[in-house]
Scaffold this active site. Structure first.
Site, mmCIF file in Angstrom:
data_model
loop_
_atom_site.group_PDB
_atom_site.id
_atom_site.type_symbol
_atom_site.label_atom_id
_atom_site.label_comp_id
_atom_site.label_asym_id
_atom_site.label_seq_id
_atom_site.Cartn_x
_atom_site.Cartn_y
_atom_site.Cartn_z
ATOM 1 N N GLU A 9 -2.090 4.980 3.232
ATOM 2 C CA GLU A 9 -2.021 3.586 2.763
ATOM 3 C C GLU A 9 -3.389 2.967 2.480
ATOM 4 O O GLU A 9 -3.542 2.195 1.540
ATOM 5 C CB GLU A 9 -1.258 2.727 3.774
ATOM 6 C CG GLU A 9 0.240 3.038 3.870
ATOM 7 C CD GLU A 9 0.559 4.228 4.758
ATOM 8 O OE1 GLU A 9 -0.371 4.812 5.366
ATOM 9 O OE2 GLU A 9 1.750 4.595 4.841
ATOM 10 N N ASP B 137 0.798 -1.231 0.000
ATOM 11 C CA ASP B 137 0.000 0.000 0.000
ATOM 12 C C ASP B 137 0.826 1.275 0.000
ATOM 13 O O ASP B 137 0.361 2.330 0.425
ATOM 14 C CB ASP B 137 -0.904 -0.019 1.239
ATOM 15 C CG ASP B 137 -0.110 -0.304 2.512
ATOM 16 O OD1 ASP B 137 1.113 -0.063 2.503
ATOM 17 O OD2 ASP B 137 -0.706 -0.766 3.511
ATOM 18 N N GLU C 194 -0.333 -9.050 -1.341
ATOM 19 C CA GLU C 194 -0.918 -8.560 -0.075
ATOM 20 C C GLU C 194 -2.168 -7.713 -0.383
ATOM 21 O O GLU C 194 -2.317 -6.577 0.055
ATOM 22 C CB GLU C 194 0.086 -7.739 0.746
ATOM 23 C CG GLU C 194 -0.292 -7.570 2.196
ATOM 24 C CD GLU C 194 0.708 -6.721 2.972
ATOM 25 O OE1 GLU C 194 0.651 -5.482 2.904
ATOM 26 O OE2 GLU C 194 1.578 -7.301 3.632
ATOM 27 N N ARG D 163 2.272 8.176 9.556
ATOM 28 C CA ARG D 163 1.977 9.592 9.299
ATOM 29 C C ARG D 163 0.812 10.124 10.133
ATOM 30 O O ARG D 163 0.835 11.257 10.597
ATOM 31 C CB ARG D 163 1.608 9.787 7.828
ATOM 32 C CG ARG D 163 2.764 10.008 6.922
ATOM 33 C CD ARG D 163 2.315 10.347 5.516
ATOM 34 N NE ARG D 163 3.436 10.891 4.766
ATOM 35 C CZ ARG D 163 4.508 10.193 4.419
ATOM 36 N NH1 ARG D 163 4.614 8.921 4.738
ATOM 37 N NH2 ARG D 163 5.497 10.762 3.740
ATOM 38 N N HIS E 82 6.213 4.844 13.107
ATOM 39 C CA HIS E 82 6.512 5.757 11.995
ATOM 40 C C HIS E 82 5.287 6.273 11.245
ATOM 41 O O HIS E 82 5.422 6.964 10.240
ATOM 42 C CB HIS E 82 7.445 5.055 10.993
ATOM 43 C CG HIS E 82 6.786 3.918 10.259
ATOM 44 N ND1 HIS E 82 6.011 4.106 9.134
ATOM 45 C CD2 HIS E 82 6.769 2.596 10.491
ATOM 46 C CE1 HIS E 82 5.552 2.930 8.714
ATOM 47 N NE2 HIS E 82 5.990 1.997 9.522
ATOM 48 N N HIS F 155 13.058 4.966 12.846
ATOM 49 C CA HIS F 155 12.851 5.198 11.412
ATOM 50 C C HIS F 155 13.598 6.478 11.014
ATOM 51 O O HIS F 155 13.730 7.391 11.833
ATOM 52 C CB HIS F 155 11.338 5.346 11.193
ATOM 53 C CG HIS F 155 10.907 5.274 9.764
ATOM 54 N ND1 HIS F 155 11.147 6.273 8.862
ATOM 55 C CD2 HIS F 155 10.237 4.312 9.084
ATOM 56 C CE1 HIS F 155 10.637 5.940 7.679
ATOM 57 N NE2 HIS F 155 10.076 4.745 7.791
HETATM 58 C C1 UD1 Z 1 6.705 4.761 3.752
HETATM 59 C C2 UD1 Z 1 5.323 4.293 3.302
HETATM 60 C C3 UD1 Z 1 4.631 3.528 4.421
HETATM 61 C C4 UD1 Z 1 5.506 2.415 4.962
HETATM 62 C C5 UD1 Z 1 6.859 2.987 5.356
HETATM 63 C C6 UD1 Z 1 7.767 1.865 5.775
HETATM 64 C C7 UD1 Z 1 4.070 5.723 1.760
HETATM 65 C C8 UD1 Z 1 3.133 6.867 1.631
HETATM 66 N N1 UD1 Z 1 4.499 5.456 2.997
HETATM 67 O O1 UD1 Z 1 6.510 5.723 4.778
HETATM 68 O O2 UD1 Z 1 3.428 2.962 3.918
HETATM 69 O O3 UD1 Z 1 4.872 1.856 6.086
HETATM 70 O O4 UD1 Z 1 7.441 3.654 4.225
HETATM 71 O O5 UD1 Z 1 8.854 2.310 6.512
HETATM 72 O O6 UD1 Z 1 4.418 5.129 0.787
HETATM 73 N N2 UD1 Z 1 14.109 8.345 4.948
HETATM 74 C C9 UD1 Z 1 15.488 8.295 4.830
HETATM 75 N N3 UD1 Z 1 16.080 7.124 4.406
HETATM 76 C C10 UD1 Z 1 15.380 6.000 4.139
HETATM 77 C C11 UD1 Z 1 13.971 6.052 4.286
HETATM 78 C C12 UD1 Z 1 13.357 7.225 4.674
HETATM 79 O O7 UD1 Z 1 16.182 9.269 5.077
HETATM 80 O O8 UD1 Z 1 15.964 4.974 3.770
HETATM 81 C C13 UD1 Z 1 13.463 9.602 5.378
HETATM 82 C C14 UD1 Z 1 13.521 10.686 4.286
HETATM 83 O O9 UD1 Z 1 13.646 11.943 4.880
HETATM 84 C C15 UD1 Z 1 12.143 10.556 3.624
HETATM 85 C C16 UD1 Z 1 11.288 10.271 4.833
HETATM 86 O O10 UD1 Z 1 12.074 9.382 5.636
HETATM 87 O O11 UD1 Z 1 11.771 11.741 2.940
HETATM 88 C C17 UD1 Z 1 9.933 9.673 4.552
HETATM 89 O O12 UD1 Z 1 9.998 8.559 3.672
HETATM 90 P P1 UD1 Z 1 8.655 8.103 2.878
HETATM 91 O O13 UD1 Z 1 8.942 6.864 2.116
HETATM 92 O O14 UD1 Z 1 8.093 9.255 2.128
HETATM 93 O O15 UD1 Z 1 7.613 7.813 4.033
HETATM 94 P P2 UD1 Z 1 7.650 6.759 5.200
HETATM 95 O O16 UD1 Z 1 7.125 7.441 6.400
HETATM 96 O O17 UD1 Z 1 8.969 6.092 5.273
HETATM 97 N N1 UDP Z 2 12.343 -3.841 10.310
HETATM 98 C C1 UDP Z 2 13.729 -3.925 10.135
HETATM 99 N N2 UDP Z 2 14.534 -3.091 10.857
HETATM 100 C C2 UDP Z 2 14.036 -2.176 11.744
HETATM 101 C C3 UDP Z 2 12.623 -2.094 11.902
HETATM 102 C C4 UDP Z 2 11.817 -2.939 11.168
HETATM 103 O O1 UDP Z 2 14.219 -4.742 9.352
HETATM 104 O O2 UDP Z 2 14.826 -1.455 12.383
HETATM 105 C C5 UDP Z 2 11.491 -4.729 9.502
HETATM 106 C C6 UDP Z 2 10.395 -5.475 10.232
HETATM 107 O O3 UDP Z 2 10.834 -6.732 10.683
HETATM 108 C C7 UDP Z 2 9.301 -5.589 9.177
HETATM 109 C C8 UDP Z 2 9.495 -4.337 8.342
HETATM 110 O O4 UDP Z 2 10.814 -3.878 8.595
HETATM 111 O O5 UDP Z 2 9.487 -6.711 8.331
HETATM 112 C C9 UDP Z 2 8.475 -3.307 8.696
HETATM 113 O O6 UDP Z 2 8.811 -2.100 8.148
HETATM 114 P P1 UDP Z 2 8.114 -0.730 8.579
HETATM 115 O O7 UDP Z 2 7.683 -0.824 9.997
HETATM 116 O O8 UDP Z 2 9.061 0.361 8.205
HETATM 117 O O9 UDP Z 2 6.881 -0.633 7.589
HETATM 118 P P2 UDP Z 2 5.383 -1.197 7.615
HETATM 119 O O10 UDP Z 2 5.435 -2.668 7.787
HETATM 120 O O11 UDP Z 2 4.667 -0.497 8.723
HETATM 121 O O12 UDP Z 2 4.833 -0.789 6.283
#
Ligand code: UD1
Ligand code: UDP
Length: 377
Positions: free
Chosen positions: A135, A99, A121, A216, A214, A247
């Site tokens: 999502e 999602d 999924e 939103r 994490h 995160h």
């Molecule tokens: C995204 C997904 C969410 C998922 C989550 C998993 C959307 C809208 N959201 O949310 O569904 O649960 O990922 O973790 O698709 N950032 C870094 N390095 C990284 C990753 C993130 O610096 O490797 C920081 C950056 O500043 C980035 C911010 O996190 O702009 C947000 O990342 P983004 O993918 O937009 O949203 P998530 O909250 O991570």
């Molecule tokens: N996870 C990881 N390292 C971390 C935190 C989570 O590998 O420090 C793994 C966790 O086991 C799961 C996935 O990341 O499989 C979940 O990711 P996240 O919580 O970012 O996203 P969501 O599942 O909520 O979309």
């Protein structure tokens, strides 16, 4: 059709974890499939950790991530980038997972090029368009755009059928996260990952509360409340260590660092690679999380999980007794964590090992279903 070309779109950490078993399965069946991987890199570091672990080198990498990106920025850049990939790669099917914005854009861009879409999924719903945000709407949109649907559970399958999805295109498969988890758990048992000695020392002889957060919809007041609750719990429970792999989103790190840094019973650490994270989940007494993936993994490891959300699209864990919803409410978090830390009987009630999300063969089932579909057309 002989050897369909399958484009696998991966944007974020959880998509990489859940798509990796499918990529490896399709790659191992090279007489049947031609898989190609496109990383949008909506995440960067957190995505690369997973790709490296599973030995996956993307054929295309859009390198999208910008610090502090907005939803609209990711969407527009992903659609444009994916369109270029679709033109060049000419796939027969695009697979998207879950999602995220990358998944939604993978489905939409493929639809614009009239490429078939498979949704891994599929069928998860809370019924509330703002929870989780964005999502819930992403997965509903993907559900409308997709041709092949791979729901993980009977609950998810029934939702798709109630939405009048063609039953012949709905394949019940289990969740691939369990495939990944079992693979990594075996690895971790054979060679335990390395942790800094200071972290190991801080957990020694203590109950461990593993925290991830994490979402939103919890930014702002929700995060303030949940962080205050964790700080007060750490004050009250001298026999517990709270370990929070943070995160990388700055909206998460600012309140977490401001409210929780500097407490001896709270370890704020960087995001862990999947292997050490699974080890830590196994070591933990309770998991406190708003994550989708972690909610699915905890029952397989027999860990009680408190879900910091008002509602969940994964009711199977709650029904099996492994999970309870506590929202981001200060009182509820303090009350439920305290109860589980103090009362072994309460923990035991939630600690039975359950596999409501799959048996570790979901990726094989998905590959079989794709093969079956292409043989029939
Ligand atoms: C995204 C997904 C969410 C998922 C989550 C998993 C959307 C809208 N959201 O949310 O569904 O649960 O990922 O973790 O698709 N950032 C870094 N390095 C990284 C990753 C993130 O610096 O490797 C920081 C950056 O500043 C980035 C911010 O996190 O702009 C947000 O990342 P983004 O993918 O937009 O949203 P998530 O909250 O991570
Ligand atoms: N996870 C990881 N390292 C971390 C935190 C989570 O590998 O420090 C793994 C966790 O086991 C799961 C996935 O990341 O499989 C979940 O990711 P996240 O919580 O970012 O996203 P969501 O599942 O909520 O979309």
């Amino acid at each position: 059709m002989l050897k369909p070309k399958i484009l696998i779109v991966i944007g974020t950490r959880p998509e990489a974890i859940k798509m990796a078993p499918i990529v490896l399965e399709l790659q191992s069946r090279s007489d049947e499939f031609r898989p190609i991987v496109c990383a949008t890199a909506q995440h960067r570091e957190m995505l690369d950790q997973v790709l490296q672990l599973f030995g996956i080198t993307p054929d295309y990498d859009l390198n999208l991530m910008k610090p502090g990106q907005t939803l609209a920025m990711v969407t527009s850049r992903a659609i444009e980038g994916l369109d270029r990939v679709l033109i060049e790669a000419q796939p027969d099917l695009t697979l998207v997972q879950g999602d995220t914005t990358s998944a939604m854009c993978g489905a939409l861009a493929s639809h614009y090029r009239q490429v078939l879409v498979g949704h891994v999924e599929a069928g998860l719903r809370t019924g509330n368009k703002y929870a989780p945000f964005p999502e819930e709407m992403n997965r509903r949109l993907i559900g409308r755009l997709a041709d092949l649907h791979f729901p993980p559970t009977t609950h998810a399958r029934d939702i798709l059928l109630r939405e009048h999805t063609d039953p012949g295109m709905v394949f019940l498969t289990g969740n691939t996260v369990i495939d990944a988890l079992l693979w990594v758990r075996d690895h971790v048992e054979k060679s335990p990952p390395q942790f800094p000695q200071s972290l190991l020392d801080s957990m020694k002889g203590k109950q461990v509360v593993l925290v991830t957060g994490h979402r939103r919809e919890s930014f702002g007041d929700g995060f303030e409340d949940l962080c205050r609750a964790i700080r007060d719990l750490a004050d009250q429970h001298e026999d517990a260590q709270f370990v929070y792999p943070m995160h990388l989103n700055p909206n998460v790190r600012e309140p977490v660092n401001r409210v929780l840094a500097g407490h001896e019973r709270i370890s704020l650490i960087e995001p862990l690679s999947y292997e050490p994270f699974v080890w830590l989940m196994n070591r933990s007494t309770i998991v406190l999380t708003d994550s989708g993936g972690v909610q699915e993994e905890a029952p397989s490891l027999g860990k009680p999980v408190l879900v910091m959300r008002e509602t969940t699209e994964r009711p199977e864990g709650v029904d099996a007794g492994n999970a309870r919803l506590v929202g981001t409410n200060y009182d509820k978090i303090v009350q439920h964590v305290s109860l589980l830390l103090r009362e072994p009987s309460e923990r035991n009630k939630m600690a039975a090992v359950n596999n409501p999300y799959g048996d570790g063969t979901a990726s094989k089932r998905i590959a079989d279903s794709i093969a079956e579909y292409f043989e029939s057309v």
